[in-house]
Design an enzyme around this catalytic site. Structure first.
Site, short mmCIF file in Angstrom:
data_model
loop_
_atom_site.label_atom_id
_atom_site.label_comp_id
_atom_site.label_asym_id
_atom_site.label_seq_id
_atom_site.Cartn_x
_atom_site.Cartn_y
_atom_site.Cartn_z
N ARG A 110 0.80 -1.23 0.00
CA ARG A 110 0.00 0.00 0.00
C ARG A 110 0.83 1.28 0.00
O ARG A 110 0.30 2.35 -0.28
CB ARG A 110 -0.93 0.01 1.22
CG ARG A 110 -1.86 -1.19 1.19
CD ARG A 110 -2.87 -1.17 2.31
NE ARG A 110 -3.67 -2.40 2.32
CZ ARG A 110 -4.62 -2.64 3.22
NH1 ARG A 110 -4.89 -1.75 4.17
NH2 ARG A 110 -5.28 -3.79 3.19
N GLY A 122 -2.14 -12.81 -15.72
CA GLY A 122 -3.50 -13.05 -15.26
C GLY A 122 -4.13 -14.20 -16.02
O GLY A 122 -3.48 -14.89 -16.80
N GLU A 178 -0.62 -21.19 -20.77
CA GLU A 178 -0.50 -21.69 -19.38
C GLU A 178 -1.77 -22.44 -19.00
O GLU A 178 -1.74 -23.56 -18.50
CB GLU A 178 -0.27 -20.52 -18.42
CG GLU A 178 -0.16 -20.94 -16.96
CD GLU A 178 -0.04 -19.76 -16.01
OE1 GLU A 178 -0.35 -18.61 -16.40
OE2 GLU A 178 0.38 -20.00 -14.88
N1 LIG Z 1 1.42 -17.97 -13.14
C1 LIG Z 1 0.84 -16.79 -13.42
N2 LIG Z 1 0.05 -16.68 -14.50
C2 LIG Z 1 -0.52 -15.51 -14.81
N3 LIG Z 1 -0.39 -14.37 -14.07
C3 LIG Z 1 0.38 -14.45 -12.98
C4 LIG Z 1 1.02 -15.64 -12.60
N4 LIG Z 1 1.72 -15.42 -11.47
C5 LIG Z 1 1.53 -14.15 -11.14
N5 LIG Z 1 0.73 -13.56 -12.04
C6 LIG Z 1 0.34 -12.17 -11.94
O1 LIG Z 1 -0.99 -12.16 -11.51
C7 LIG Z 1 -1.52 -10.93 -11.93
C8 LIG Z 1 -2.99 -11.17 -11.94
C9 LIG Z 1 -3.72 -9.89 -11.76
C10 LIG Z 1 -5.10 -10.01 -12.32
O2 LIG Z 1 -5.39 -10.99 -12.96
C11 LIG Z 1 -6.03 -8.94 -12.09
C12 LIG Z 1 -7.34 -9.09 -12.55
C13 LIG Z 1 -8.25 -8.07 -12.30
C14 LIG Z 1 -7.87 -6.90 -11.61
C15 LIG Z 1 -6.56 -6.80 -11.17
C16 LIG Z 1 -6.12 -5.59 -10.40
O3 LIG Z 1 -4.92 -5.46 -10.12
O4 LIG Z 1 -6.98 -4.76 -10.06
C17 LIG Z 1 -5.63 -7.80 -11.41
C18 LIG Z 1 -0.87 -10.68 -13.29
O5 LIG Z 1 -0.69 -9.32 -13.54
C19 LIG Z 1 0.43 -11.40 -13.22
O6 LIG Z 1 1.52 -10.52 -13.20
#
Ligand SMILES: Nc1ncnc2c1ncn2[C@@H]1O[C@H](CCC(=O)c2cccc(C(=O)O)c2)[C@@H](O)[C@H]1O
Ligand SMILES: [Zn+2]
Length: 378
Positions: free
Chosen positions: A107, A208, A238
């Site tokens: 934060r 994501g 993935e």
């Molecule tokens: N294995 C993985 N495969 C894919 N991604 C992966 C993996 N590991 C980590 N991540 C990360 O997870 C995030 C997910 C963030 C996300 O989906 C989301 C959806 C809606 C709103 C918001 C927000 O922030 O408001 C965020 C991605 O940006 C990515 O950098």
């Protein structure tokens, strides 16, 4: 000692110079041939590069519990033991929910700096000389962290890590695809505006969930990022099929693919990846933890090697998946029946596929060779 694995990933049909091609006739397994030598000890000291590891996803249990204690309103456990259960996922969507609950803990710019510096410390502890850390700035700026303060925090930590640990960090900014084109626009602005983008930024990604998030819609944003000198490294294949990987290659001009797990379902895709030396950022334990792959023995990494694809080993979100980069190399050693030379070749694959300058690459390759020679000296 026979080395049954040719990690140099020569283009198909042309044996790599000086090393047996992969798929050579069975001989004594490399592990047996390495005898009593401890592969884990070799891995622990092996200089490495990591290309696919997430900023927030690398927050150690200690850091997460420390941040959770600062924010009692969070549902994230403060007890590292309880965190192990909390980091047990039923499916990919569940993983994303948990991931975002940890994002919510970040934060302030000081939270960002602390997290980044500690992630660098953990990488250095595993002899990681170079890492491209994937950061999702949209997720932090939309939660109220000032964008310039965010960039200063990661840059301060990057410079401190290089000075104190000798670990070189570079950034990949990725779009959280499920957050849609608003997130794409914001991420592209942060990554291409010279008044904002951090000095350490080298690449541009897309993360994501993949299901319901087709890759072609992000082409305009990747075009802008590439025009600004950033390298394209989207996640693809993935949790969806090989078409997502093809889309990442054709629409997003991917130079590497995050995971690319389903590429093994498409021989033409494997041949294309091998011929054009487009590396896969393979994260074996991640694929099991998010249920993308059922068991390690079913992981397609062997198919990638047999097809001559440039395979790199990565940890993705190590504390969340109960792993670290050293463990991922140990997993690869088991699945690919690697001895020390095979492991060193894997480490050099990551150096080769990295966006580090050639001088830096040569330095790490030389370190890997010197270390391997020293460890294998009679
Ligand atoms: N294995 C993985 N495969 C894919 N991604 C992966 C993996 N590991 C980590 N991540 C990360 O997870 C995030 C997910 C963030 C996300 O989906 C989301 C959806 C809606 C709103 C918001 C927000 O922030 O408001 C965020 C991605 O940006 C990515 O950098
Ligand atoms: Zn990832």
């Amino acid at each position: 000692m026979t080395d049954r694995f040719d990690a140099s990933a020569a283009a198909p049909g042309s044996p790599a110079p000086g090393s047996p091609v992969s798929g050579a006739p069975a001989g004594p397994t490399a592990a047996a041939a390495s005898g009593a030598r401890d592969v884990h000890a070799f891995i622990a000291g092996l200089p490495k590069a990591e290309l696919h590891v997430h900023h927030v996803g690398s927050a150690s249990p200690r850091i997460v519990s420390e941040l959770a204690a600062r924010h009692p309103d969070s549902k994230v456990p403060t007890d590292p033991e309880a965190l192990v259960d909390y980091f047990t996922f039923t499916d990919f969507a569940h993983f994303i929910d948990v991931y975002l609950s940890v994002v919510d803990l970040i934060r302030t710019p000081e939270d960002v700096r602390l997290l980044t510096y500690e992630v660098a410390r953990d990488l250095a502890r595993q002899q990681v000389r170079y890492a491209e850390l994937t950061i999702t700035p949209f997720s932090s700026t939309r939660r109220g962290i000032d964008e310039l303060a965010f960039m200063d925090a990661i840059e301060d930590a990057r410079k401190a890590a290089e000075a104190e640990f000798g670990t070189v960090l570079r950034w990949c900014f990725d779009i959280p695809g499920e957050a849609g084109l608003e997130a794409a626009e914001e991420t592209t602005r942060l990554a291409t505006d010279d008044r904002i983008r951090p000095e350490g930024l080298v690449s541009f990604g897309l993360g994501g969930p993949e299901i319901g998030v087709p890759r072609p819609q992000f082409k305009p944003y990747f075009d802008r990022a590439i025009a600004a000198g950033l390298r394209s490294v989207p996640h693809a294949g993935e949790t969806t099929g090989p078409q997502t990987v093809w889309d990442a290659l054709t629409h997003l001009r991917a130079e590497r693919i995050g995971h690319g797990t389903s590429s093994a379902q498409d021989e033409k895709l494997l041949a294309h990846l091998a011929e054009h030396r487009i590396a896969l950022e393979v994260c074996p334990t991640s694929n099991i933890a998010t249920r993308a792959v059922r068991t390690l023995d079913e992981h397609p990494i062997k198919e990638f090697v047999r097809a001559g694809v440039l395979v790199t080993i990565n940890s993705d979100d190590p504390p969340m998946f109960g792993t670290d980069l050293d463990n991922e190399y140990a997993v690869a050693a088991r699945l690919l029946d690697l001895d020390e030379r095979g492991l060193a070749a894997l480490a050099k694959n990551a150096v080769d596929a990295s966006f580090l300058d050639e001088v830096g690459k040569a330095r790490i390759r030389a370190e890997i060779d010197a270390y391997t020679t020293d460890r294998l000296a009679p």
